[in-house]
Scaffold this motif. Structure first.
Motif, PDB file in Angstrom:
ATOM      1  N   ARG A  26       0.816  -1.209   0.000  1.00  0.00           N
ATOM      2  CA  ARG A  26       0.000   0.000   0.000  1.00  0.00           C
ATOM      3  C   ARG A  26       0.848   1.255   0.000  1.00  0.00           C
ATOM      4  NH1 ARG A  26      -5.292  -0.357   0.441  1.00  0.00           N
ATOM      5  NH2 ARG A  26      -6.203  -2.328   1.068  1.00  0.00           N
ATOM      6  N   GLN A  27       2.101   1.143   0.428  1.00  0.00           N
ATOM      7  CA  GLN A  27       2.965   2.305   0.365  1.00  0.00           C
ATOM      8  C   GLN A  27       3.543   2.386  -1.028  1.00  0.00           C
ATOM      9  OE1 GLN A  27       5.716   1.514   3.485  1.00  0.00           O
ATOM     10  NE2 GLN A  27       4.542   2.678   4.971  1.00  0.00           N
ATOM     11  N   ARG A 279     -10.645  -1.912   5.667  1.00  0.00           N
ATOM     12  CA  ARG A 279     -10.490  -0.775   4.753  1.00  0.00           C
ATOM     13  C   ARG A 279     -10.870  -1.165   3.330  1.00  0.00           C
ATOM     14  NH1 ARG A 279      -4.811   2.262   4.825  1.00  0.00           N
ATOM     15  NH2 ARG A 279      -5.467   2.470   7.009  1.00  0.00           N
ATOM     16  N   ASP A 280     -10.556  -2.404   2.942  1.00  0.00           N
ATOM     17  CA  ASP A 280     -10.930  -2.883   1.603  1.00  0.00           C
ATOM     18  C   ASP A 280     -12.447  -2.930   1.450  1.00  0.00           C
ATOM     19  OD1 ASP A 280      -8.233  -3.243   0.946  1.00  0.00           O
ATOM     20  OD2 ASP A 280      -8.215  -5.297   1.711  1.00  0.00           O
ATOM     21  N   TYR A 281     -13.116  -3.460   2.468  1.00  0.00           N
ATOM     22  CA  TYR A 281     -14.581  -3.534   2.412  1.00  0.00           C
ATOM     23  C   TYR A 281     -15.203  -2.135   2.396  1.00  0.00           C
ATOM     24  CZ  TYR A 281     -14.432  -8.575   3.248  1.00  0.00           C
ATOM     25  OH  TYR A 281     -14.205  -9.932   3.132  1.00  0.00           O
ATOM     26  N   LEU A 282     -14.616  -1.215   3.150  1.00  0.00           N
ATOM     27  CA  LEU A 282     -15.131   0.158   3.160  1.00  0.00           C
ATOM     28  C   LEU A 282     -14.998   0.807   1.788  1.00  0.00           C
ATOM     29  CD1 LEU A 282     -13.781   1.424   6.606  1.00  0.00           C
ATOM     30  CD2 LEU A 282     -16.183   1.127   5.971  1.00  0.00           C
ATOM     31  N   LYS A 302     -21.570  -6.294   6.285  1.00  0.00           N
ATOM     32  CA  LYS A 302     -21.638  -7.482   7.142  1.00  0.00           C
ATOM     33  C   LYS A 302     -20.285  -8.173   7.272  1.00  0.00           C
ATOM     34  CE  LYS A 302     -26.530  -8.520   6.278  1.00  0.00           C
ATOM     35  NZ  LYS A 302     -27.499  -9.476   5.658  1.00  0.00           N
ATOM     36  N   ASN A 303     -19.368  -7.880   6.347  1.00  0.00           N
ATOM     37  CA  ASN A 303     -18.046  -8.506   6.379  1.00  0.00           C
ATOM     38  C   ASN A 303     -17.062  -7.770   7.287  1.00  0.00           C
ATOM     39  OD1 ASN A 303     -18.175 -10.680   4.096  1.00  0.00           O
ATOM     40  ND2 ASN A 303     -19.067  -8.850   3.170  1.00  0.00           N
ATOM     41  N   ILE A 304     -17.466  -6.609   7.808  1.00  0.00           N
ATOM     42  CA  ILE A 304     -16.579  -5.810   8.656  1.00  0.00           C
ATOM     43  C   ILE A 304     -16.267  -6.562   9.950  1.00  0.00           C
ATOM     44  CG2 ILE A 304     -16.421  -3.698  10.032  1.00  0.00           C
ATOM     45  CD1 ILE A 304     -16.068  -3.203   7.068  1.00  0.00           C
ATOM     46  N   ARG A 305     -14.979  -6.558  10.338  1.00  0.00           N
ATOM     47  CA  ARG A 305     -14.552  -7.257  11.558  1.00  0.00           C
ATOM     48  C   ARG A 305     -14.200  -6.294  12.690  1.00  0.00           C
ATOM     49  NH1 ARG A 305     -12.011  -9.675   7.345  1.00  0.00           N
ATOM     50  NH2 ARG A 305     -10.067  -8.572   7.782  1.00  0.00           N
ATOM     51  N   ASN A 306     -14.218  -5.004  12.418  1.00  0.00           N
ATOM     52  CA  ASN A 306     -13.891  -3.998  13.432  1.00  0.00           C
ATOM     53  C   ASN A 306     -12.514  -4.234  14.043  1.00  0.00           C
ATOM     54  OD1 ASN A 306     -15.396  -1.636  14.738  1.00  0.00           O
ATOM     55  ND2 ASN A 306     -17.060  -2.942  14.014  1.00  0.00           N
ATOM     56  N   ALA A 314     -13.238   4.138   9.073  1.00  0.00           N
ATOM     57  CA  ALA A 314     -14.670   4.334   8.833  1.00  0.00           C
ATOM     58  C   ALA A 314     -15.010   5.818   8.788  1.00  0.00           C
ATOM     59  CB  ALA A 314     -15.481   3.635   9.923  1.00  0.00           C
ATOM     60  N   ALA A 315     -14.422   6.599   9.693  1.00  0.00           N
ATOM     61  CA  ALA A 315     -14.687   8.040   9.713  1.00  0.00           C
ATOM     62  C   ALA A 315     -14.232   8.692   8.411  1.00  0.00           C
ATOM     63  CB  ALA A 315     -13.984   8.688  10.906  1.00  0.00           C
ATOM     64  N   ASN A 316     -13.088   8.262   7.893  1.00  0.00           N
ATOM     65  CA  ASN A 316     -12.582   8.837   6.643  1.00  0.00           C
ATOM     66  C   ASN A 316     -13.521   8.545   5.475  1.00  0.00           C
ATOM     67  OD1 ASN A 316     -10.348   9.826   7.987  1.00  0.00           O
ATOM     68  ND2 ASN A 316      -9.047   8.084   7.472  1.00  0.00           N
TER      69      ASN A 316
END
Length: 440
Positions: A26-27, A279-282, A302-306, A314-316
């Motif tokens: 990702r970098q 982040r991918d799911y978001l 529904k796939n989010i694992r927190n 999520a805020a972004n």
């Protein structure tokens, strides 16, 4: 489009470069935002009380704060970037790392601002740096390209190369990769292929980012067969698709609203031990929502694992969704966030991030009121409307402020004389003397 994918020449090109493949994470290859930005507090061995030192110290502090915010929460405010720009203008110079940092802060690190505003700011920064004679090398141009891509700014890769040539700056592998991404972002696979051929002539290695750009290009050209076929081409080039590659492909299907394909690919990732992050799911949620496939939002969430750091990610995305006018999707993302826990182990009610962004984007007062009431009803805040008024004060939105104060009065809340002072000051500073009279 699919003929390009199926051509043996296209496949042989990637396979022939297998030895030179550089796997990107990702970098970016030109260094991460945090690696290139330096903490400047140690640059001076002794303190000085001279005005020039104080100016430098102020800029150092601003750059360091940008760096720390990027590390800690993954976002910064436009005000902070503008402050850094003003200090550079005042100082009339900047170091390589300072100028690079400010340029990079005009993309997705400022999710609360509209992409066109961020692009306008980076152009202003660039023009200022050129005017002041700040040295700009290929890393600066690559950073500018990345900002263009993150802001989905349409630009001509050919003109950009001409611009580099005029400045005597030699493009590198990262430059060509981002130019390919620029073509692909417009669905121009033919243009991207020309850059690929040039990279072949130069014997430049091809990273995963190039394949991801081609997947994006094919999907935007509505050729999902070729987009998914790039996975096979990658494997033939001895490069295993990562979660970032699959996310790019999944976003392509989310753009089309293809739920079956999304389910199939998510299952494939689980079978192949490719771990898709929250982040991918978001990112899939964002893509589905801005393309009006709201029915997919709940299913993807529904796939989010927190996992650790989820609230900031999520805020972004929430801020980006509100900026795009997708408030309902933003609220659904908000509901997946875990409220902070107080010292007495009780949840600390939130909801402020969504209210502030609604006010910042100047939503109608009725809509802001309905969201505040919804948040209060769901137990996420007690003082949503008061926060909306405070935020409106801060942004100098006189009309919205007065309308919100009227709502507070209708609800029986006490309205003090000094509540009107910020609006009067704003009106006076902007020369709106009629507004001052109206407020009084």
């Amino acid at each position: 489009m699919s003929s390009i994918l199926r051509s043996s020449k296209f496949v042989r090109y990637f396979v022939g470069l297998a030895r030179n493949i550089v796997i990107s994470n990702r970098q970016d290859a030109d260094g991460s935002l945090l690696q290139r930005s330096q903490h400047l507090s140690g640059l001076f061995s002794s303190f000085s009380s001279t005005p020039s030192f104080q100016k430098r110290s102020s800029l150092d502090h601003t750059i360091r704060r940008l760096d720390e915010d990027a590390r800690r929460i993954g976002r910064i405010s436009m005000k902070e970037v503008e402050e850094a720009l003003n200090e550079i203008r005042h100082l009339r110079k900047a170091t390589t790392s300072q100028s690079l940092m400010v340029i990079r802060c005009c993309g997705n690190l400022v999710p609360e601002e509209a992409p066109e505003h961020r692009t306008k700011l980076v152009e202003e920064i660039w023009n200022t740096l050129e005017k002041l004679g700040v040295p700009l090398d290929i890393s600066h141009y690559n950073a500018l390209l990345k900002v263009y891509l993150e802001n989905e700014h349409k630009f001509s890769p050919t003109d950009f190369l001409t611009r580099l040539e005029k400045q005597g700056v030699e493009p590198n592998r990262v430059t060509y990769q981002r130019l390919i991404a620029g073509y692909c972002q417009n669905g121009d696979i033919a243009g991207a292929t020309k850059i690929l051929e040039y990279m072949k002539e130069k014997q430049l290695p091809v990273s995963e980012g190039v394949f991801n750009a081609l997947i994006l290009g094919h999907s935007l050209a509505d050729d999902m067969e070729s987009a998914e076929g790039m996975l096979t081409v990658m494997k033939q080039a001895n490069l295993e698709p990562s979660n970032e590659t699959y996310t790019t492909l999944l976003c392509g299907y989310a753009r089309r609203g293809d739920e079956a394909a999304i389910d199939r690919l998510i299952t494939d990732c689980k079978v192949k031990d490719v771990l898709l992050s929250d982040r991918d799911y978001l990112e899939m949620v964002y893509t589905a929502a801005i393309n009006d496939h709201d029915e997919l939002v709940d299913k993807i969430l529904k796939n989010i694992r927190n996992m650790t750091g989820y609230n900031q990610d999520a805020a972004n995305v929430l801020l980006r969704l509100v900026t795009k006018g997708k408030d309902e999707a933003a609220y659904k993302v908000f509901l997946t966030m875990q409220p902070p826990i107080r010292s007495d182990q009780t949840p600390n009610m939130s909801g402020h991030v969504i209210i502030k962004q609604l006010v910042k984007t100047n939503r109608p007062v009725e809509h802001i009121l309905s969201v505040c009431e919804r948040l209060e009803r769901d137990g996420h805040t007690k003082y949503g409307l008061w926060l909306a008024v405070e935020t409106s004060f801060h942004h100098g939105n006189i009309d919205l402020t007065l309308n919100l104060l009227r709502v507070l009065k209708q609800k029986g809340e006490p309205i003090r004389n000094h509540y009107f002072w910020p609006s009067m000051v704003t009106a006076g500073k902007t020369g709106k003397h009629d507004s001052v009279v109206n407020i009084m």
